[in-house]
Design a protein around this motif. Sequence first.
Motif, short mmCIF file in Angstrom:
data_model
loop_
_atom_site.label_atom_id
_atom_site.label_comp_id
_atom_site.label_asym_id
_atom_site.label_seq_id
_atom_site.Cartn_x
_atom_site.Cartn_y
_atom_site.Cartn_z
N GLU A 120 0.83 -1.20 0.00
CA GLU A 120 0.00 0.00 0.00
C GLU A 120 0.87 1.26 0.00
OE1 GLU A 120 -3.04 1.57 3.27
OE2 GLU A 120 -3.63 -0.37 2.42
N LEU A 121 1.94 1.26 0.80
CA LEU A 121 2.87 2.39 0.80
C LEU A 121 3.47 2.60 -0.59
CD1 LEU A 121 4.84 1.91 4.14
CD2 LEU A 121 3.37 3.85 3.56
N LEU A 122 3.89 1.51 -1.22
CA LEU A 122 4.49 1.60 -2.55
C LEU A 122 3.53 2.24 -3.56
CD1 LEU A 122 6.28 -1.85 -2.69
CD2 LEU A 122 7.42 0.37 -2.84
N VAL A 123 2.28 1.82 -3.52
CA VAL A 123 1.30 2.31 -4.49
C VAL A 123 0.85 3.73 -4.15
CG1 VAL A 123 -1.04 1.94 -5.42
CG2 VAL A 123 0.52 0.00 -5.12
N LYS A 161 2.00 6.08 -1.57
CA LYS A 161 2.98 7.12 -1.24
C LYS A 161 4.02 7.30 -2.35
CE LYS A 161 6.30 8.45 2.38
NZ LYS A 161 5.81 9.76 2.71
N PHE A 162 4.43 6.19 -2.95
CA PHE A 162 5.52 6.25 -3.93
C PHE A 162 5.03 6.14 -5.38
CE2 PHE A 162 7.34 4.96 0.09
CZ PHE A 162 8.36 5.89 0.22
N GLU A 163 3.70 6.01 -5.54
CA GLU A 163 3.06 6.00 -6.86
C GLU A 163 3.63 4.93 -7.80
OE1 GLU A 163 3.17 10.05 -8.22
OE2 GLU A 163 1.85 10.71 -6.62
N VAL A 164 3.98 3.78 -7.21
CA VAL A 164 4.41 2.64 -8.01
C VAL A 164 3.14 2.01 -8.59
CG1 VAL A 164 5.52 0.36 -7.96
CG2 VAL A 164 6.43 2.23 -6.54
N PRO A 165 3.09 1.78 -9.91
CA PRO A 165 1.89 1.14 -10.48
C PRO A 165 1.60 -0.19 -9.80
CG PRO A 165 3.35 1.95 -12.22
CD PRO A 165 4.10 2.08 -10.91
N LEU A 200 11.45 -1.23 -7.53
CA LEU A 200 10.23 -0.50 -7.18
C LEU A 200 10.53 0.91 -6.69
CD1 LEU A 200 8.41 -3.42 -5.32
CD2 LEU A 200 7.99 -2.61 -7.66
N LEU A 201 11.62 1.04 -5.94
CA LEU A 201 12.06 2.35 -5.43
C LEU A 201 13.27 2.76 -6.26
CD1 LEU A 201 11.80 1.37 -1.67
CD2 LEU A 201 10.18 2.79 -2.94
N ILE A 202 13.03 3.57 -7.27
CA ILE A 202 14.03 3.74 -8.32
C ILE A 202 15.20 4.66 -7.99
CG2 ILE A 202 12.52 3.07 -10.20
CD1 ILE A 202 11.95 6.03 -10.66
N ASP A 203 15.13 5.39 -6.89
CA ASP A 203 16.30 6.22 -6.56
C ASP A 203 16.57 6.20 -5.06
OD1 ASP A 203 14.73 8.30 -5.27
OD2 ASP A 203 14.31 9.15 -7.23
N MET A 225 13.97 7.71 -2.65
CA MET A 225 12.79 6.87 -2.42
C MET A 225 13.11 5.77 -1.41
SD MET A 225 11.16 6.51 -6.22
CE MET A 225 9.68 5.63 -5.77
N ILE A 226 14.31 5.22 -1.46
CA ILE A 226 14.70 4.17 -0.52
C ILE A 226 14.75 4.73 0.91
CG2 ILE A 226 16.65 2.70 0.17
CD1 ILE A 226 16.99 2.10 -2.85
N VAL A 227 15.34 5.91 1.06
CA VAL A 227 15.39 6.56 2.38
C VAL A 227 13.97 6.86 2.87
CG1 VAL A 227 16.11 8.65 3.60
CG2 VAL A 227 17.70 7.51 2.04
#
Length: 87
Positions: free
Chosen positions: A19-22, A24-28, A41-44, A47-49
Amino acid sequence: MRDAVTTSAPESVLDVISELLVEKFEVPSEEVRGSAPMSDLLIDSLMIVEMAIAVHETLGVKVDEEELRAATLDEFAASVDARLTDR
């Protein structure tokens, strides 16, 4: 009555992280699969931090950025879940 128990059950750690990925981070959502490397999934680095901070704020578990870079979504969720269980 059984449905009420099911819907009130706490979300799994995998569900929370997904849910956080989709959200907060707008991952499809179609990319959020258990076998997907978190580094894909966390491309930079930012985003990882931010994910490490979000997991700590949401679940109360501190995670290492290297752990995020090295794990798949399933592995990462299992690691966080194990730390929640050990408390």
